[in-house]
Write a protein that holds these residues in place. Structure first.
Motif, PDB file in Angstrom:
ATOM      1  N   THR A   1     -22.636  27.236   9.213  1.00  0.00           N
ATOM      2  CA  THR A   1     -21.939  26.525   8.141  1.00  0.00           C
ATOM      3  C   THR A   1     -21.060  25.392   8.665  1.00  0.00           C
ATOM      4  N   VAL A   2     -20.764  24.482   7.770  1.00  0.00           N
ATOM      5  CA  VAL A   2     -19.814  23.412   8.064  1.00  0.00           C
ATOM      6  C   VAL A   2     -18.462  24.049   8.409  1.00  0.00           C
ATOM      7  N   PRO A   3     -17.801  23.627   9.494  1.00  0.00           N
ATOM      8  CA  PRO A   3     -16.520  24.246   9.873  1.00  0.00           C
ATOM      9  C   PRO A   3     -15.435  23.970   8.840  1.00  0.00           C
ATOM     10  N   PRO A   4     -14.392  24.812   8.829  1.00  0.00           N
ATOM     11  CA  PRO A   4     -13.392  24.722   7.755  1.00  0.00           C
ATOM     12  C   PRO A   4     -12.670  23.378   7.659  1.00  0.00           C
ATOM     13  N   ASP A   5     -12.440  22.706   8.779  1.00  0.00           N
ATOM     14  CA  ASP A   5     -11.729  21.437   8.691  1.00  0.00           C
ATOM     15  C   ASP A   5     -12.568  20.381   7.982  1.00  0.00           C
ATOM     16  N   GLN A   6     -13.902  20.444   8.136  1.00  0.00           N
ATOM     17  CA  GLN A   6     -14.777  19.516   7.422  1.00  0.00           C
ATOM     18  C   GLN A   6     -15.083  20.017   6.012  1.00  0.00           C
ATOM     19  N   GLN A   7     -15.211  21.334   5.857  1.00  0.00           N
ATOM     20  CA  GLN A   7     -15.452  21.887   4.530  1.00  0.00           C
ATOM     21  C   GLN A   7     -14.310  21.560   3.585  1.00  0.00           C
ATOM     22  N   ALA A   8     -13.102  21.409   4.122  1.00  0.00           N
ATOM     23  CA  ALA A   8     -11.933  21.103   3.292  1.00  0.00           C
ATOM     24  C   ALA A   8     -12.056  19.751   2.600  1.00  0.00           C
ATOM     25  N   LEU A   9     -12.988  18.907   3.060  1.00  0.00           N
ATOM     26  CA  LEU A   9     -13.200  17.605   2.419  1.00  0.00           C
ATOM     27  C   LEU A   9     -13.907  17.746   1.072  1.00  0.00           C
ATOM     28  N   TYR A  10     -14.523  18.899   0.841  1.00  0.00           N
ATOM     29  CA  TYR A  10     -15.306  19.095  -0.380  1.00  0.00           C
ATOM     30  C   TYR A  10     -14.385  19.220  -1.588  1.00  0.00           C
ATOM     31  N   GLN A  11     -14.621  18.384  -2.598  1.00  0.00           N
ATOM     32  CA  GLN A  11     -13.797  18.357  -3.803  1.00  0.00           C
ATOM     33  C   GLN A  11     -14.595  18.729  -5.047  1.00  0.00           C
ATOM     34  N   ARG A  12     -15.593  19.623  -4.884  1.00  0.00           N
ATOM     35  CA  ARG A  12     -16.425  20.053  -6.007  1.00  0.00           C
ATOM     36  C   ARG A  12     -17.150  18.871  -6.656  1.00  0.00           C
ATOM     37  N   SER A  13     -17.600  17.945  -5.839  1.00  0.00           N
ATOM     38  CA  SER A  13     -18.305  16.771  -6.344  1.00  0.00           C
ATOM     39  C   SER A  13     -19.524  16.493  -5.474  1.00  0.00           C
ATOM     40  N   ILE A  14     -20.497  15.788  -6.033  1.00  0.00           N
ATOM     41  CA  ILE A  14     -21.687  15.418  -5.272  1.00  0.00           C
ATOM     42  C   ILE A  14     -21.308  14.515  -4.107  1.00  0.00           C
ATOM     43  N   GLU A  15     -20.377  13.591  -4.372  1.00  0.00           N
ATOM     44  CA  GLU A  15     -19.987  12.613  -3.350  1.00  0.00           C
ATOM     45  C   GLU A  15     -19.402  13.274  -2.106  1.00  0.00           C
ATOM     46  N   THR A  16     -18.749  14.432  -2.255  1.00  0.00           N
ATOM     47  CA  THR A  16     -18.093  15.089  -1.122  1.00  0.00           C
ATOM     48  C   THR A  16     -18.852  16.324  -0.646  1.00  0.00           C
TER      49      THR A  16
ATOM     50  N   SER B   1     -10.418  31.860   0.511  1.00  0.00           N
ATOM     51  CA  SER B   1     -11.586  31.614   1.359  1.00  0.00           C
ATOM     52  C   SER B   1     -11.259  30.652   2.489  1.00  0.00           C
ATOM     53  N   GLU B   2     -10.423  29.661   2.204  1.00  0.00           N
ATOM     54  CA  GLU B   2     -10.009  28.718   3.253  1.00  0.00           C
ATOM     55  C   GLU B   2      -9.142  29.412   4.295  1.00  0.00           C
ATOM     56  N   GLN B   3      -8.265  30.305   3.856  1.00  0.00           N
ATOM     57  CA  GLN B   3      -7.429  31.047   4.801  1.00  0.00           C
ATOM     58  C   GLN B   3      -8.282  31.923   5.715  1.00  0.00           C
ATOM     59  N   VAL B   4      -9.295  32.563   5.148  1.00  0.00           N
ATOM     60  CA  VAL B   4     -10.203  33.373   5.956  1.00  0.00           C
ATOM     61  C   VAL B   4     -10.993  32.485   6.905  1.00  0.00           C
ATOM     62  N   ALA B   5     -11.467  31.355   6.413  1.00  0.00           N
ATOM     63  CA  ALA B   5     -12.258  30.446   7.248  1.00  0.00           C
ATOM     64  C   ALA B   5     -11.453  29.912   8.425  1.00  0.00           C
ATOM     65  N   PHE B   6     -10.188  29.622   8.208  1.00  0.00           N
ATOM     66  CA  PHE B   6      -9.330  29.100   9.283  1.00  0.00           C
ATOM     67  C   PHE B   6      -8.780  30.206  10.183  1.00  0.00           C
ATOM     68  N   GLY B   7      -9.141  31.463   9.912  1.00  0.00           N
ATOM     69  CA  GLY B   7      -8.689  32.564  10.744  1.00  0.00           C
ATOM     70  C   GLY B   7      -7.283  33.037  10.460  1.00  0.00           C
ATOM     71  N   GLN B   8      -6.722  32.604   9.344  1.00  0.00           N
ATOM     72  CA  GLN B   8      -5.366  33.032   8.987  1.00  0.00           C
ATOM     73  C   GLN B   8      -5.357  34.439   8.391  1.00  0.00           C
ATOM     74  N   GLN B   9      -6.513  34.896   7.915  1.00  0.00           N
ATOM     75  CA  GLN B   9      -6.676  36.249   7.422  1.00  0.00           C
ATOM     76  C   GLN B   9      -8.045  36.764   7.856  1.00  0.00           C
ATOM     77  N   THR B  10      -8.168  38.075   7.991  1.00  0.00           N
ATOM     78  CA  THR B  10      -9.476  38.673   8.218  1.00  0.00           C
ATOM     79  C   THR B  10     -10.195  38.749   6.874  1.00  0.00           C
ATOM     80  N   PRO B  11     -11.515  38.925   6.880  1.00  0.00           N
ATOM     81  CA  PRO B  11     -12.216  39.100   5.597  1.00  0.00           C
ATOM     82  C   PRO B  11     -11.634  40.242   4.763  1.00  0.00           C
ATOM     83  N   ALA B  12     -11.254  41.329   5.402  1.00  0.00           N
ATOM     84  CA  ALA B  12     -10.696  42.457   4.648  1.00  0.00           C
ATOM     85  C   ALA B  12      -9.342  42.093   4.045  1.00  0.00           C
TER      86      ALA B  12
END
Length: 428
Positions: free
Chosen positions: A244-259, A401-412
């Motif tokens: 998957t796209v890493p979290p720092d790049q995934q954070a650019l996604y704004q729920r739009s086609i353009e992003t 989901s972003e917190q989990v992706a950045f390792g700030q929380q475990t999935p659980a």
């Protein structure tokens, strides 16, 4: 980000070739008195161009009506709308989502359009099932602008460059992960797919394949901490494998086609809605194709459903709701309007409009019709409408989901927070 309206004359000239000179649109009798309408919607630049073009056509045929349009992206839309409704400055015609229509209707922000069905809003060709998505407590508070379902958007050229057959049907998550990593090895893409761990439609699809609803009929959370833990663990595994796209790049996604990951050149696979195929094709040089969302296992069914892509509602504070209703009817049933709009907002609900439009569609738009019609047992029934507070729960899912992706929380840990806070939101 707000979209700046293109020059209307240039836009009309550009869309003139799309209309049929042999079709004469009827004059809308319900809108004979002078009316000033404000129209507000979210969406991509291609959607804005089509919407303004139809508004211009309508005003040309109804010179007593003035329509002013405003559009922003999904990320800003609901905050802007809530502010305008609270400030008693709501648009006359509001693009509405199935998720929010019950909430807005029940708090009195939307007009019941039932009274206009025998006049300004006949909705020729709409079947009863097509109206259900806009019904709230036996009233009609929204008109579907088209049918859609969740989908996987694929850069077909990249798959072919990797020597892979372009997928034509649903793949399991594991099979998709293996395929996109082969694409990464053979192309300039660094990553394989969009990280959809915070994408609510994808979570709902995954849950429905397991026989679990996102929300119950009573408006309660339908899934457990254990479900959410498995969901976050699946995406953590894909992330760790570099799929998957890493979290720092995934954070650019704004729920739009353009992003999206595909449009930004991050990955050959993104997840969206079927009506967005038109926008993906218009905004990408590569050939974009569409298949159902991944399966949890071979033979899984019932994850998808056919839903209103968006709806048009009328504000309860509109000065001329009848004129607003007449414009909506034109938008969804008039042949010239439908031909400009095509299927960018989904497959038209009107059988009359579909029959008129189908022979004129390009390959991508035909694919939307076929996609909706051929989901088969991958699709289950339309779920109950999301309860009040569902928008907050979606924002919570994105945040956790972003917190989990950045390792700030475990999935659980993320699952515990998601379920606990979601239940608190819904119990208010």
């Amino acid at each position: 980000m707000s979209y700046t309206k293109p020059d209307r004359r240039a836009l009309l000239a550009g869309t003139a070739a799309l209309t049929l000179s042999s079709l004469v649109a009827p004059t809308i009798a319900a809108a004979q008195e002078d009316a000033n309408l404000r129209l507000f919607w979210w969406g991509s630049t291609p959607r804005a161009e089509r919407t303004y073009a139809v508004a211009d056509q309508y005003m040309a045929e109804n010179p007593n009506v003035t329509i002013e349009g405003e559009t922003v992206g999904w990320a800003d839309y609901w905050t802007r709308l809530a502010t305008q409704v609270a400030g008693r400055n709501a648009p006359d015609v509001i693009q509405m989502d199935y998720r929010y229509i019950f909430e807005y209707a029940r708090r009195g922000a939307l007009a019941d359009l039932s009274e206009y069905r025998d006049g300004a809003l006949p909705l020729e060709g709409f079947e009863e099932a097509s109206l259900q998505g806009g019904m709230v407590d036996d009233g009609l508070y929204g008109v579907s602008l088209g049918a859609n379902s969740s989908a996987t958007m694929i850069d077909a050229d990249a798959f072919e460059a990797a020597g892979l057959e372009v997928p034509t049907g649903a793949m399991t998550y594991d099979a998709m992960a293996d395929a996109v990593m082969q694409v990464v090895e053979a192309t300039d893409y660094e990553y394989g797919m969009h990280d959809a761990s915070g994408h609510e439609p994808q979570l709902e699809n995954w849950l429905r394949q397991r026989g679990t609803p996102l929300y119950t009929d009573d408006g309660e959370l339908g899934f457990t901490v254990e479900d959410a833990t498995e969901w976050f663990e699946m995406w953590a595994d894909l992330r760790e494998r570099g799929v998957t796209v890493p979290p720092d790049q995934q954070a650019l996604y704004q729920r739009s086609i353009e992003t999206s990951a595909v449009t930004l050149g991050q990955a050959p696979v993104s997840f969206a809605h079927s009506n967005q195929l038109t926008g993906y094709r218009e905004l990408n040089d590569s050939t974009i194709t569409m298949i159902p969302l991944p399966l949890i296992e071979e033979g899984a069914t019932g994850g998808h459903y056919r839903k209103p892509s968006q709806l048009f509602s009328v504000s309860s504070s509109a000065e001329n709701p009848e004129a607003a209703a007449a414009f909506i009817d034109y938008f969804v049933t008039n042949p010239e309007a439908v031909e400009v709009l095509e299927v960018e907002r989904g497959v038209p609900e009107s059988t009359v409009a579909r029959e008129e439009l189908a022979p004129k569609l390009n390959e991508a738009d035909q694919a939307q019709l076929e996609y909706i019609e051929n989901l088969g047992d991958l699709a289950g029934p339309l779920p109950p409408p999301p309860p009040a507070g569902a928008g907050e729960v979606e924002a919570l899912l994105i945040r956790v989901s972003e917190q989990v992706a950045f390792g700030q929380q475990t999935p659980a840990e993320g699952a515990e927070q998601l379920v606990s806070e979601a239940q608190s939101i819904l119990s208010r």
